[in-house]
Motif scaffolding. Structure first.
Motif, mmCIF file in Angstrom:
data_model
loop_
_atom_site.group_PDB
_atom_site.id
_atom_site.type_symbol
_atom_site.label_atom_id
_atom_site.label_comp_id
_atom_site.label_asym_id
_atom_site.label_seq_id
_atom_site.Cartn_x
_atom_site.Cartn_y
_atom_site.Cartn_z
ATOM 1 N N PRO A 79 -75.574 35.987 54.301
ATOM 2 C CA PRO A 79 -75.657 36.983 53.170
ATOM 3 C C PRO A 79 -76.035 38.212 53.717
ATOM 4 N N GLY A 80 -75.194 39.398 53.148
ATOM 5 C CA GLY A 80 -75.492 40.664 53.716
ATOM 6 C C GLY A 80 -74.654 41.230 54.902
ATOM 7 N N ASP A 81 -74.074 39.935 55.588
ATOM 8 C CA ASP A 81 -73.157 40.216 56.728
ATOM 9 C C ASP A 81 -71.882 41.046 56.172
ATOM 10 N N LEU A 82 -71.352 42.055 56.742
ATOM 11 C CA LEU A 82 -70.105 42.534 56.257
ATOM 12 C C LEU A 82 -68.911 42.311 57.301
ATOM 13 N N PHE A 83 -67.731 41.908 56.893
ATOM 14 C CA PHE A 83 -66.785 41.667 57.591
ATOM 15 C C PHE A 83 -65.431 42.368 57.209
ATOM 16 N N ALA A 84 -64.496 42.613 57.979
ATOM 17 C CA ALA A 84 -63.178 43.363 57.786
ATOM 18 C C ALA A 84 -62.006 42.643 58.226
ATOM 19 N N CYS A 85 -60.944 42.710 57.430
ATOM 20 C CA CYS A 85 -59.738 42.016 57.982
ATOM 21 C C CYS A 85 -58.411 42.968 57.609
ATOM 22 N N ASP A 86 -57.496 42.625 58.315
ATOM 23 C CA ASP A 86 -56.151 43.129 57.988
ATOM 24 C C ASP A 86 -55.701 42.470 56.720
ATOM 25 N N GLY A 87 -55.303 43.026 55.725
ATOM 26 C CA GLY A 87 -54.922 42.295 54.441
ATOM 27 C C GLY A 87 -53.556 41.280 54.755
ATOM 28 N N ALA A 88 -52.963 41.724 55.902
ATOM 29 C CA ALA A 88 -51.587 40.958 56.338
ATOM 30 C C ALA A 88 -51.923 39.809 56.989
ATOM 31 N N ARG A 116 -53.798 50.357 65.466
ATOM 32 C CA ARG A 116 -54.682 49.568 66.708
ATOM 33 C C ARG A 116 -56.114 49.657 65.896
ATOM 34 N N GLN A 117 -56.394 50.661 65.071
ATOM 35 C CA GLN A 117 -57.689 50.554 64.838
ATOM 36 C C GLN A 117 -57.978 49.681 63.762
ATOM 37 N N GLY A 122 -60.482 44.451 62.357
ATOM 38 C CA GLY A 122 -60.147 42.789 62.049
ATOM 39 C C GLY A 122 -60.515 41.792 63.056
ATOM 40 N N GLY A 123 -60.653 42.365 64.252
ATOM 41 C CA GLY A 123 -61.355 41.467 65.129
ATOM 42 C C GLY A 123 -62.780 41.356 65.340
ATOM 43 N N ARG A 124 -63.336 42.380 64.589
ATOM 44 C CA ARG A 124 -64.860 42.657 65.107
ATOM 45 C C ARG A 124 -65.574 41.262 64.345
ATOM 46 N N ALA A 125 -66.713 40.779 65.073
ATOM 47 C CA ALA A 125 -67.606 39.792 64.390
ATOM 48 C C ALA A 125 -68.258 40.373 63.217
ATOM 49 N N PRO A 126 -68.562 39.531 62.125
ATOM 50 C CA PRO A 126 -69.235 40.347 60.920
ATOM 51 C C PRO A 126 -70.241 41.404 61.489
#
Length: 296
Positions: A79-88, A116-117, A122-126
């Motif tokens: 809970p509270g961890d933020l993650f990001a992903c490429d929608g594709a 690239r960014q 999208g490859g970063r850990a939460p």
């Protein structure tokens, strides 16, 4: 966004639009939550009203612990961890118990990030800490709790704030990550960006003038920006659009003209500015200023 859950009995999903953001909240008991790209024939088709334009997906839990599986790796997501992903790109969240998950979709055009960014983000850990993540995470949780019916202008400003923080998250991650050119190169990049910011008004701002300001060759200048997946010209354009967008969003500036903003931030003409703004944010400068938007 194509989103399915296994064992859907007892689960609940709600969606809303906030400016150019699409927000989805999923609640339920232990199960797997799958995100699959719209063009994956093995998944359910996306809703007809949903767009297929490229986007970045941000996720955060208000409740529950999960394992985030993507690109062949598994990472804890609390809970509270933020993650990001490429929608594709597909991913799976293996929810371990009762959970509440918020997914916020941001059109790529509103972020002006390079391919690239986006891949690196999208490859970063939460994100569990950091100055920007500690601001962005609570903001995402707060906007998911907003009731429908807020003023369009307010919705657009909140969406813009989220987009700005995502850009800062990428910049913060780049600075705090591994250095391949040492502190001298990072200090030079900081001076280059500061020079660009101080001279955005100048229509004659060019890669040549930027290179001359730091007594380096144009070739080396281009090499510096190529290492970050961008070009000098795109960076100048990006910063001009960001500052113009902020000026148009300021309260009490309803009478400001698009032409005046274009001149102030170094665009060749109001037509060029309007065309660039629409390409970046999917709406005209006047619609952004007036708080008018269409569903994404």
């Amino acid at each position: 966004m194509s989103l399915t859950t296994t064992m859907t009995t007892g689960s609940a999903t709600s969606t809303q639009t906030l400016g150019f953001l699409h927000v989805r909240t999923v609640r339920g008991a232990a199960r797997c939550v799958l995100h699959a790209p719209e063009d994956d024939a093995a998944t359910e088709p996306a809703e007809p009203t949903e767009p297929t334009e490229p986007y970045v997906l941000l996720g955060i839990h208000s409740l529950g612990r999960a394992t985030l599986v993507r690109r062949g790796s598994a990472e804890a997501c609390l809970p509270g961890d933020l993650f990001a992903c490429d929608g594709a790109e597909p991913f799976v969240l293996e929810e371990e118990g009762d959970f509440e998950l918020h997914l916020v979709r941001i059109p790529r055009r509103a972020l002006t990030l390079t391919d690239r960014q986006v891949r690196e983000l999208g490859g970063r850990a939460p994100f569990t800490d950091g100055t920007v993540a500690s601001l962005l995470g609570p903001l995402l949780r707060d906007i998911t709790g907003l009731r429908p019916g807020h003023a369009p202008r307010t919705a657009l400003r909140l969406a813009g704030a989220v987009a700005d923080l995502v850009g800062l998250l990428v910049a913060e991650d780049a600075v705090s990550g591994p250095q391949d050119g040492g502190q001298d190169r990072e200090a030079l990049m900081a001076r280059l960006r500061a020079y660009v910011d101080a001279n955005l008004w100048d229509r004659n701002l060019t890669p040549a003038s930027v290179a001359e300001s730091q007594h380096i060759s144009i070739r080396y200048l281009h090499k510096l920006f190529e290492g970050r997946g961008s070009t000098v010209g795109r960076w100048i354009q990006h910063r001009r659009l960001e500052e113009a967008r902020r000026e148009l969003a300021r309260p009490g500036r309803d009478d400001i003209t698009v032409s005046a903003v274009a001149r102030r931030w170094g665009f060749a003409s109001a037509t060029h500015f309007s065309r660039s703004f629409r390409a970046a944010y999917g709406m005209s400068p006047s619609d952004w200023r007036d708080g008018r938007t269409t569903p994404v």
